[in-house]
Structure formats: C-alpha cells, structure tokens
Design an enzyme around this catalytic site. Structure first.
Site, short mmCIF file in Angstrom:
data_model
loop_
_atom_site.label_atom_id
_atom_site.label_comp_id
_atom_site.label_asym_id
_atom_site.label_seq_id
_atom_site.Cartn_x
_atom_site.Cartn_y
_atom_site.Cartn_z
NE ARG A 140 -7.05 -7.52 -0.86
CZ ARG A 140 -7.94 -6.73 -0.27
NH1 ARG A 140 -8.52 -7.13 0.84
NH2 ARG A 140 -8.22 -5.54 -0.76
N GLY A 187 0.84 -1.19 0.00
CA GLY A 187 0.00 0.00 0.00
C GLY A 187 0.87 1.24 0.00
CG HIS A 220 3.79 -0.22 17.63
ND1 HIS A 220 2.65 -0.99 17.77
CD2 HIS A 220 3.61 0.48 16.49
CE1 HIS A 220 1.83 -0.76 16.77
NE2 HIS A 220 2.39 0.14 15.98
#
Length: 320
Positions: free
Chosen positions: A178, A155, A284
């Site tokens: 995908r 993406g 993170h």
C-alpha cells in the site's frame, strides 16, 4: 486495560486445558469458555471480555455473538485476514481491539505459495493426470530460476514468501504494498507503481489483505497488463481477483493461475474455474497445516498474558 469491574469470560475455540501458558483461571480472574461455532453459546455473550474467533468457520459464525458482546475488550482472529469479522464490528462498543494472527500463518502460507508456483511451472498437475492415465509426459517445462517475481502485498506473509524464494535463483523479486518503505531485502514500491511492474513479471503473487481498496484489484486491466504466459498466484482472498476477468484470460490461454482462494468459495461443482486451462486450484489450505495449532496456541497464551497484565495486545489491526 484491567480486569477490575469487567466481565472476565474468555471464549476460546480450543479447549483451555490444551493451551500451555494460559493465565491460571483462579489467579487471573478469567473464566475460560470453549466455543468453536456450535449452535449454542457457552455462556452469556455479555460476559465475554476476550473473544477468540473460531477458525475457518466463516463470517456467519464469526460475527454471530458480536452483537451481544457488550463487555468485550479484544476480538482475536486466528487468521491473517479479518474480513470475516469486520461486518460485525459496528455492533461493538468503542475501544474494542481487533487483532489478527500475525505470526501464525507465515510459514504454512509461504510453503504453499512456493508449492503452487513450482507445481504450475513444472507441470505437476499434468504429471498426476498422466500417472492416472499411465502416460509418460516427458518434455521441457518452465523453471522458477531466472524468472521475475512480483509480490503484491508485502506484510509478514509476503516477506515469508520472499524468504523462501531466495534460494531459487530468481532473476528479480519486486515488492509492492500500500505504501513505500525499505526492508532488509530491498525497497517496497507503493501500490501506485503496480501497473508499471505487471508487464515485467513472470510470476505475480497476491498476498494482500481483502479491503475495499484490494477487492477485485486483479481485474481486467490488471490481468491485461500481465505478460503473455505469466502465472498469477492468489494466496490472499478470493475477491481480490475478478473471477470473470481471470476466466476470460485463462480460457484464451494467455496467462495461467494457481489459486488457493476463489470467488465464490468453496468453489461449487460445475464452476468453470475447475476446468479452466492452466488453472490450478487448492481448497484454501494456506494456513491449514500441522504448523497452525502450536502457533495459534502460543499466540492465544501470549495475548491473554498481556490482557491480564493490562498491556496493549499485539497485532491490533483496528480499534472500534
């Protein structure tokens, strides 16, 4: 969408007076309510028409008001992923738009991805430990130049990662998503081609959203297909990787890993990932940089401007 005859509260995790470009409260009919996940709601959730989810506060806080938001029209995350919100979506009425923060995190996450790759390949964690111990750890280390890189999940973040890889003289960059498509930089292969590409990659970057299809995508079979000495970089979500399978491979010394996300998260004290050989862990922080706030504010202002004008919001990932 119009604001006629609907609740017009907007819940923001950033004070409205700190966001330039918001529709004026009086002229727009919106009432701005500040809520960053505290124990008390700022107003009746039933009056909320537009909910901006508190950033990095976890699933429990993100979904807590959803059951009472009977009038909400848009749920806007400030993260690229929406997996922390989707567990509460079933409580919403039909027609609610769930939007992600495409455009907010690409620069920061791509920067960290390159930092993790370079730090892991060039041995930076060992140099830091050497400095602490006053040891001169000279030697030859792998370069990113001439390496084959596989990006899994292509993406906007995956594309931003490739943009930053471009100057590093990689031998080959392969894109998998995908479904197949063509981009300005070259073809994107479908996920069905992933298994065939893994044995050829020196560096495998995970930047895919967490979905039922990608949960534990990097499991035992995936990791076994990676070439000896390859580096796995996860800037997606922790559960995209099977932690037990990764530990087995890392402890054998066959592959290495650089992880900005883990499963579980936060990684608890005593967890074997902390000290697994060849594993670099960052807490993170892919999107948590100085670049976040100005981009988040611009997104919120743009989305609410569309909302007041009755236009479809950007970045819709699903409609209830």
């Amino acid at each position: 969408m119009t604001l006629d005859d609907i609740a017009a509260d907007v819940w923001l995790p950033i004070p409205a007076d700190e966001i330039d470009g918001l529709p004026a409260p009086g002229a727009s009919g919106l009432n701005y309510r500040f809520w960053d996940g505290g124990p008390d709601f700022p107003a009746d959730p039933a009056r909320c028409a537009f909910y901006v989810v508190p950033y990095m506060k976890g699933e429990e806080i993100a979904v807590r008001p959803l059951a009472g938001m009977s009038s909400v029209r848009v749920v806007q995350t400030l993260s690229a992923g929406v997996d922390h919100v989707t567990p509460g979506i079933d409580a919403l009425r039909s027609g609610v738009r769930l939007c992600n923060a495409r455009g907010v995190h690409e620069a920061s996450t791509a920067e960290l991805t390159l930092a993790l790759i370079l730090a892991s390949l060039r041995g930076i964690p060992g140099f830091v430990r050497g400095q602490d111990a006053e040891e001169w750890r000279a030697g030859f280390y792998p370069a990113l130049a001439d390496k084959s890189v596989l990006i899994v999940g292509y993406g906007s973040i995956g594309a931003a990662i490739e943009d930053r890889l471009a100057p590093f003289e990689c031998a080959r960059i392969v894109r998998v998503a995908r479904s197949a498509r063509t981009t300005a930089r070259g073809p994107v292969l479908p996920l069905t081609e992933l298994a065939a590409q893994l044995p050829q990659a020196d560096v495998v970057v995970l930047s895919t959203p967490l979905t039922p299809e990608t949960r534990q995508l990097a499991g035992a079979d995936f990791l076994a297909r990676m070439k000896d000495g390859a580096l796995l970089v996860n800037v997606a979500r922790g559960p995209v990787v099977d932690t037990a399978a990764l530990l087995k491979e890392a402890e054998s010394g066959r592959i290495r890993a650089a992880l900005d996300v883990t499963d579980p998260e936060p990684l608890p004290a005593g967890h074997p990932l902390w000290h697994a050989p060849g594993v670099l862990v960052s807490p993170h922080v892919g999107g948590s940089t100085s670049a976040f706030m100005p981009r988040a504010k611009r997104l919120i202002a743009a989305q609410l401007t569309r909302f007041v004008a009755g236009e479809e919001p950007a970045n819709v990932v699903l409609t209830t």
